[in-house]
Design a protein around this motif. Structure first.
Motif, mmCIF file in Angstrom:
data_model
loop_
_atom_site.group_PDB
_atom_site.id
_atom_site.type_symbol
_atom_site.label_atom_id
_atom_site.label_comp_id
_atom_site.label_asym_id
_atom_site.label_seq_id
_atom_site.Cartn_x
_atom_site.Cartn_y
_atom_site.Cartn_z
ATOM 1 N N SER A 33 54.660 44.821 39.035
ATOM 2 C CA SER A 33 55.541 43.836 38.401
ATOM 3 C C SER A 33 55.697 44.037 36.902
ATOM 4 N N LEU A 34 54.691 44.609 36.253
ATOM 5 C CA LEU A 34 54.771 44.793 34.801
ATOM 6 C C LEU A 34 54.907 46.260 34.393
ATOM 7 N N GLY A 35 54.977 47.147 35.373
ATOM 8 C CA GLY A 35 55.261 48.549 35.071
ATOM 9 C C GLY A 35 54.126 49.318 34.433
ATOM 10 N N MET A 36 52.895 48.817 34.545
ATOM 11 C CA MET A 36 51.761 49.538 33.981
ATOM 12 C C MET A 36 51.400 50.723 34.878
ATOM 13 N N THR A 37 50.703 51.694 34.324
ATOM 14 C CA THR A 37 50.397 52.939 35.024
ATOM 15 C C THR A 37 48.927 53.000 35.391
ATOM 16 N N LEU A 38 48.650 53.275 36.663
ATOM 17 C CA LEU A 38 47.268 53.458 37.127
ATOM 18 C C LEU A 38 46.917 54.935 37.001
ATOM 19 N N MET A 39 45.789 55.236 36.379
ATOM 20 C CA MET A 39 45.444 56.632 36.145
ATOM 21 C C MET A 39 43.951 56.879 36.316
ATOM 22 N N GLU A 40 43.624 58.121 36.630
ATOM 23 C CA GLU A 40 42.237 58.564 36.740
ATOM 24 C C GLU A 40 41.745 59.035 35.372
ATOM 25 N N PRO A 41 40.446 58.938 35.119
ATOM 26 C CA PRO A 41 39.908 59.432 33.838
ATOM 27 C C PRO A 41 40.258 60.893 33.558
ATOM 28 N N SER A 42 40.314 61.711 34.609
ATOM 29 C CA SER A 42 40.587 63.138 34.430
ATOM 30 C C SER A 42 41.993 63.404 33.897
ATOM 31 N N GLU A 43 42.887 62.426 34.011
ATOM 32 C CA GLU A 43 44.260 62.616 33.540
ATOM 33 C C GLU A 43 44.367 62.545 32.029
ATOM 34 N N SER A 44 43.373 61.965 31.370
ATOM 35 C CA SER A 44 43.419 61.863 29.913
ATOM 36 C C SER A 44 41.999 61.899 29.354
ATOM 37 N N PRO A 45 41.522 63.061 28.936
ATOM 38 C CA PRO A 45 40.181 63.153 28.343
ATOM 39 C C PRO A 45 40.011 62.241 27.123
ATOM 40 N N ALA A 46 41.096 62.011 26.372
ATOM 41 C CA ALA A 46 40.997 61.160 25.184
ATOM 42 C C ALA A 46 40.707 59.716 25.581
ATOM 43 N N SER B 12 25.608 45.966 28.597
ATOM 44 C CA SER B 12 24.887 44.795 29.102
ATOM 45 C C SER B 12 25.802 43.854 29.887
ATOM 46 N N SER B 13 27.119 44.061 29.793
ATOM 47 C CA SER B 13 28.077 43.188 30.479
ATOM 48 C C SER B 13 28.868 43.899 31.572
ATOM 49 N N ILE B 14 28.981 45.215 31.476
ATOM 50 C CA ILE B 14 29.816 45.980 32.407
ATOM 51 C C ILE B 14 28.999 47.069 33.096
ATOM 52 N N LEU B 15 29.074 47.063 34.426
ATOM 53 C CA LEU B 15 28.533 48.150 35.233
ATOM 54 C C LEU B 15 29.705 48.812 35.942
ATOM 55 N N VAL B 16 29.950 50.067 35.634
ATOM 56 C CA VAL B 16 31.080 50.767 36.246
ATOM 57 C C VAL B 16 30.752 51.062 37.703
ATOM 58 N N HIS B 17 31.733 50.848 38.579
ATOM 59 C CA HIS B 17 31.547 51.090 40.008
ATOM 60 C C HIS B 17 31.074 52.526 40.251
ATOM 61 N N PRO B 18 30.189 52.727 41.232
ATOM 62 C CA PRO B 18 29.684 54.085 41.504
ATOM 63 C C PRO B 18 30.773 55.124 41.763
ATOM 64 N N ASN B 19 31.937 54.687 42.269
ATOM 65 C CA ASN B 19 33.037 55.631 42.498
ATOM 66 C C ASN B 19 33.771 56.017 41.218
ATOM 67 N N GLY B 20 33.373 55.412 40.108
ATOM 68 C CA GLY B 20 33.990 55.740 38.828
ATOM 69 C C GLY B 20 35.092 54.776 38.442
ATOM 70 N N PRO B 21 35.485 54.803 37.173
ATOM 71 C CA PRO B 21 36.520 53.871 36.692
ATOM 72 C C PRO B 21 37.926 54.366 36.968
ATOM 73 N N LYS B 22 38.851 53.429 36.953
ATOM 74 C CA LYS B 22 40.279 53.751 36.968
ATOM 75 C C LYS B 22 40.921 52.924 35.856
ATOM 76 N N PHE B 23 41.877 53.535 35.173
ATOM 77 C CA PHE B 23 42.479 52.899 34.013
ATOM 78 C C PHE B 23 43.907 52.432 34.312
ATOM 79 N N VAL B 24 44.253 51.276 33.756
ATOM 80 C CA VAL B 24 45.608 50.731 33.857
ATOM 81 C C VAL B 24 46.144 50.635 32.439
ATOM 82 N N ARG B 25 47.164 51.409 32.157
ATOM 83 C CA ARG B 25 47.673 51.458 30.787
ATOM 84 C C ARG B 25 49.139 51.043 30.722
#
Length: 214
Positions: A169-182, A196-209
């Motif tokens: 609905s808002l046109g954001m992009t879902l991406m894997e960490p490997s798509e952008s090393p920066a 102390s507040s965030i534990l990343v899921h064992p399958n790894g993070p996914k980014f929404v930009r």
């Protein structure tokens, strides 16, 4: 300016919403469409039904409880403001204690500040929530206390629905960490500050930009 006006109207008790139309189309193409005749617009096969659906998605509440109405964020401006709200609030000891340490997979990324926040937190707002005048900048945004309350008690407050709203609905992009090393490097730095507040899921993070035009 219009986005800030919406938040000001909410602060004084007026239910106001603003959403982006055609979020997957870039500015140049939008300019062309603005100068296109009605006949030519009809021939472009724009998905008008999806645009209408987006309007109702943000105007209709996702849930109502104890006088609070939770809505989907209506535009990217709200999503990014929620991201900053999380990063500010999580430094407060009371909010940090409420949040505890949560396992998260999907994170919204702000390319300007290089900050992240859980995508579910970023996807919802509380437009009818009242604040004192000194808290006007946060009026209508999600907050840690409300998030924790509904996250534990209402199945309608759903992470998958939140993610689909951000990307569809808002046109954001879902991406894997490997798509952008920066971005992945910025995430590692952010995680160190928030371990102390965030534990990343064992399958790894996914980014929404945000889309490139934002």
């Amino acid at each position: 300016m219009a986005s800030n006006t919406v938040h000001l109207l909410r602060h004084v008790g007026i239910q106001s919403f603003q959403t982006v139309l055609l979020p997957t189309i870039g500015p140049e193409r939008i300019k062309q469409l603005n100068h296109t005749s009605v006949k030519e617009l009809q021939d472009t096969a724009l998905d008008v039904a999806s645009e209408q659906e987006r309007v109702f998605q943000v105007v209709d509440p996702v849930l109502e409880s104890d006088g609070q109405r939770v809505h989907f964020a209506s535009e990217l401006f709200e999503v990014i403001r929620n991201l900053h709200q999380w990063n500010v609030q999580i430094s407060d000891p009371d909010a940090k204690q409420l949040w505890k340490r949560r396992t998260v997979t999907y994170f919204v990324f702000d390319p300007v500040s290089k900050l992240f926040a859980p995508s579910k937190f970023c996807a919802y707002v509380i437009p009818n929530q009242s604040h004192s005048i000194i808290e006007t900048p946060a009026a209508g945004l999600m907050d840690v206390a409300t998030y924790c309350k509904f996250d534990q008690s209402d199945r309608r407050f759903d992470g998958q629905r939140a993610r689909l709203h951000l990307t569809k609905s808002l046109g954001m992009t879902l991406m894997e960490p490997s798509e952008s090393p920066a971005i992945d490097s910025a995430f590692a730095t952010w995680c160190e500050r928030n371990e102390s507040s965030i534990l990343v899921h064992p399958n790894g993070p996914k980014f929404v930009r945000p889309p490139d035009w934002y």
